[in-house]
Design an enzyme around this catalytic site. Structure first.
Site, PDB file in Angstrom:
ATOM      1  N   GLU A  70      -7.018   0.441  -4.719  1.00 49.08           N
ATOM      2  CA  GLU A  70      -7.198   0.436  -3.130  1.00 49.08           C
ATOM      3  C   GLU A  70      -8.356  -0.156  -2.672  1.00 49.08           C
ATOM      4  O   GLU A  70      -8.479  -1.038  -1.955  1.00 49.08           O
ATOM      5  CB  GLU A  70      -6.741   1.711  -2.454  1.00 49.08           C
ATOM      6  CG  GLU A  70      -5.320   2.220  -2.701  1.00 49.08           C
ATOM      7  CD  GLU A  70      -4.922   3.687  -2.390  1.00 49.08           C
ATOM      8  OE1 GLU A  70      -5.712   4.485  -2.168  1.00 49.08           O
ATOM      9  OE2 GLU A  70      -3.675   4.097  -2.806  1.00 49.08           O
ATOM     10  N   ASP A 106       0.861  -1.079   0.064  1.00 46.94           N
ATOM     11  CA  ASP A 106       0.018  -0.102  -0.037  1.00 46.94           C
ATOM     12  C   ASP A 106       1.000   1.182   0.042  1.00 46.94           C
ATOM     13  O   ASP A 106       1.545   1.409   1.136  1.00 46.94           O
ATOM     14  CB  ASP A 106      -0.974  -0.074   1.466  1.00 46.94           C
ATOM     15  CG  ASP A 106      -1.783   1.271   1.444  1.00 46.94           C
ATOM     16  OD1 ASP A 106      -1.899   2.034   0.528  1.00 46.94           O
ATOM     17  OD2 ASP A 106      -2.238   1.410   2.494  1.00 46.94           O
ATOM     18  N   LYS A 135       3.012  11.149  -3.363  1.00 46.36           N
ATOM     19  CA  LYS A 135       2.024  10.717  -4.189  1.00 46.36           C
ATOM     20  C   LYS A 135       1.114  11.614  -5.118  1.00 46.36           C
ATOM     21  O   LYS A 135       0.511  11.477  -6.135  1.00 46.36           O
ATOM     22  CB  LYS A 135       1.002   9.762  -3.041  1.00 46.36           C
ATOM     23  CG  LYS A 135       0.056   8.910  -4.228  1.00 46.36           C
ATOM     24  CD  LYS A 135      -0.396   7.918  -2.991  1.00 46.36           C
ATOM     25  CE  LYS A 135      -1.475   6.934  -3.557  1.00 46.36           C
ATOM     26  NZ  LYS A 135      -2.019   6.014  -2.744  1.00 46.36           N
ATOM     27  N   ASP A 179     -12.635   5.165   1.769  1.00 47.52           N
ATOM     28  CA  ASP A 179     -11.604   5.211   2.288  1.00 47.52           C
ATOM     29  C   ASP A 179     -11.165   6.742   2.512  1.00 47.52           C
ATOM     30  O   ASP A 179     -10.863   7.684   1.441  1.00 47.52           O
ATOM     31  CB  ASP A 179     -10.700   4.626   0.936  1.00 47.52           C
ATOM     32  CG  ASP A 179      -9.117   4.852   1.239  1.00 47.52           C
ATOM     33  OD1 ASP A 179      -8.714   5.379   2.007  1.00 47.52           O
ATOM     34  OD2 ASP A 179      -8.599   3.942   0.533  1.00 47.52           O
TER      35      ASP A 179
END
Ligand code: ADP
Ligand code: MG
Length: 646
Positions: free
Chosen positions: A181, A19, A81, A203
């Site tokens: 994800e 992850d 990211k 999420d």
């Protein structure tokens, strides 16, 4: 913890799941058929996604890097990211952090470059440092590491996915595949064992929010829709709390140094974590107050809940949109999964329960669930796990298509198509003697090419001259399991073909995707009108050209006075084409059709008579096809020639 572990030196390399989070990253593996997060020597599974570049070229990753971030804000990259797949000229990059950037020199690719001391590093290189650290962690535990499954937000576009893959390779990992994800989270919950159902995955991480609607059919996952926001998460809660703290200190935001901002945000995060357990948190401010302000501060849970309400409302909007896209009502959901560290916040849980009308699933640690799912997928791909197949299907966030005559978009793969996916469409030439095609690949929901995002442009040349509408160009779009697009074009008669892999120079973030969707809705009617006009113009232009050619070629077949009638109809059509009223063009086109009906019939008869007189069959077919062209619109949409066609 065992003091002695015995390794089998011949044990095959173990596949891992990673992850790669905005805030935190972790690596997991399947051991004895159970997925486990791999912990470091301090027992921590979570590696902060922070990379520090020291003055002597040393690179520090994780907790130690995070500790020096306040002191060296420019040399310490957090939330890398958010920069993945972005262009150096993307104005967003300046807004995202305190970094300095190098402008790419001529010939250098258009990617972000962080200036860290004497060197410049790209987001791919920074991410590779995080992945390398995770790989080392896994190697310490497993000795030999096999391929890796790396997760990405469902909304990542081609450029962002490609950048993630590149980072994996740079870190020396064999990237088995990228996995969305939320899909990974569903796998961790073993939802595929339920065979059927509809689920929402909520999420909320540190920097991104993703919501996904998953449908399970006969044990097969389909991602029905995705939505989210790449600039929404726990970081925003930290900022809201930090602002509250500044108000308590009586300090003006402008008086705070970058170093103090980091200290303040660190404290805000600690307070936030404490508020997950406690109703009220008292603490000492890390910065001095202004004038006679107090240094002892206190925040209550109800006040914190109030501060995060705007953020929660934003997630709610994205959730409702995703439900609508999936054609699902909240009461039809069989479950809601919580993912991401920020879903520990009680206000978030309460909000999600209310929004979906049911208690969310949260048995698996929301920080670990994505990595655990990735490990399960890696294990399956490496063929070392259970024998049952798990098919994972993700969706395309924005429609993909090409530009056809008149600047109109022809959609080939519509938005929310499950991937991997492939679709084919055929096109033809717009002009007589057109020897090439211009293939313009587009992404977006708008009707006109100019309003969509251009992904690639390429030309196919070398087609022998023939009348317009005879060439047959087959265009195939293929989106692989990682969401990357390959476009293949082939002219059927000549076999000339070309393939391009689409790697856009920089990516779209969720806000842009959202904006593009909103624009498409806002402009829906006018777009359709523009499309209708452009298409009618192209069609009318084609019919007019073809009619003129036939009249010139076969004047012998014209009845007395017929040419004047056709000419008048053509002139009226030209006037209509120059105007902006599609229905008027259509009317004049119908008039022309009526004026040429008999003439076209005579041409057709002659073509058939010639056929009987012993010409080659395919030659006749072409003649007939061409003759019919006056009357009948072609089924294949015409593609314009390339700008400099020979
Ligand atoms: P990402 O996917 O963006 O890397 P994570 O899922 O690791 O993020 O979530 C990180 C976020 O979760 C951070 O903002 C962190 O402060 C928050 N978080 C972690 N634990 C808690 C907690 N106990 N209470 C509130 N927030 C938490
Ligand atoms: Mg996450």
């Amino acid at each position: 913890m065992s003091l002695l572990e015995i390794f089998d030196p011949k044990a095959p390399p173990k596949p891992i799941g990673i992850d790669l989070g905005t805030t935190n990253s972790l690596v997991a593996v399947v051991k004895n058929e159970r997925p486990l997060a791999i912990r470091d020597c301090d027992g921590a599974a979570i590696l902060p996604s922070v990379v520090h570049y020291g003055p002597r070229g040393e690179v520090v990753v994780g907790e130690s890097a995070k500790r020096v971030a306040a002191e060296h804000p420019r040399e310490t990259i957090v939330s890398v990211k958010r920069y993945m797949g972005r262009g150096a000229d993307d104005p967003e990059t300046k807004r995202l952090g305190p970094y300095s950037f190098d402008t790419p020199k001529d010939g250098e690719p258009n990617v972000v470059r962080f200036r860290v001391g004497s060197r410049a590093v790209t987001p791919v290189e920074v991410s590779a440092e995080i992945l390398r650290a995770l790989k080392r962690l896994a190697e310490d535990e497993l000795r030999s590491v096999g391929g890796a499954v790396i997760t990405v937000p469902a909304y990542f576009d081609d450029a962002q996915r490609q950048a993630t893959k590149d980072a994996g390779r740079l870190a020396g990992l064999e990237v088995l595949r990228l996995l969305n994800e939320p899909t990974a989270a569903a796998l961790a919950y073993g939802l595929e064992k339920k065979q059927n159902g509809t689920f929402a995955v909520y999420d909320l991480g540190g920097g991104t929010f993703d919501v996904t609607i998953l449908v399970l059919e006969d044990g097969v996952f389909q991602v029905k829709s995705t939505g989210g926001d790449s600039a929404l998460g726990g970081d925003d809660m930290d900022r809201a709390l930090a602002e509250e703290m500044l108000r308590g200190l009586g300090r003006a935001p402008a008086s705070v140094t970058p170093g103090e901002v980091r200290l303040l945000l660190d404290m805000a995060r600690q307070v936030k974590h404490a508020l997950t357990e406690a109703e009220v948190v008292d603490f000492e401010s890390p910065l001095p107050p202004s004038g006679d302000g107090a240094t002892s501060l206190s925040v209550t849970r109800p006040r914190f809940d109030e501060l995060v309400q705007p953020l929660l409302a934003k997630t709610g909007l994205a959730c409702r949109r995703a439900l609508k896209d999936a054609g699902t009502r909240p009461e039809e959901l069989d479950g809601v999964i919580l993912v991401g560290g920020s879903t520990r916040v009680p206000a978030v849980r309460a909000y999600v329960a209310k929004l979906f009308g049911k208690e969310p699933l949260a048995d698996i640690d929301p920080d670990h669930v994505v990595a655990l799912g990735a490990a399960i997928q890696a294990d399956l791909l490496a063929g070392q796990g259970q024998t049952e197949e798990v098919l994972l299907l993700d969706v395309i966030p924005l429609s993909l298509g090409i530009e056809v005559g008149g600047g109109v978009v022809d959609r080939i793969l519509p938005r929310n198509t499950t991937t991997p996916a492939a679709a084919r469409a055929t096109y033809t030439t717009q002009e007589d003697r057109q020897t090439g095609f211009e293939i313009h690949v587009l992404q977006g929901e708008r009707e006109m090419a100019a309003d969509c995002r251009s992904l690639a442009r390429f030309t196919l040349r070398g087609i022998p001259p023939m009348p317009a509408g005879l060439a047959r160009l087959e265009v195939t779009f293929r989106v692989d399991a990682d969401g990357l697009l390959a476009v293949h074009a082939r002219e059927e008669r000549t076999g000339i073909e070309q393939t391009v892999e689409v790697k856009p120079s920089y990516g779209l973030d969720d806000d842009t995707v959202e904006q593009m969707l909103l624009d498409a809705i806002d402009h829906g009617e006018e777009d359709l009108a523009a499309r209708k006009l452009a298409e009618t113009r192209v069609e009318a232009g084609r019919v007019a050209a073809s009619t003129r050619k036939s009249v010139a070629a076969d004047s012998a077949l014209l009845a007395p006075g017929e040419e004047a009638t056709i000419d008048a109809a053509l002139a009226a059509l030209d006037v209509a084409i120059a105007g902006t009223d599609a229905s008027r063009i259509q009317l004049r086109l119908d008039d022309l059709d009526a004026a040429t009906k008999d003439f076209a019939g005579r041409r057709m008869n002659r073509a058939i008579a010639e056929a009987i007189a012993g010409h080659k069959l395919d030659e006749i077919e072409r003649t007939v096809e061409h003759a019919k062209g006056i009357e009948k619109a072609h089924e294949d949409k015409p593609l314009p020639p390339p700008p400099m066609s020979r």
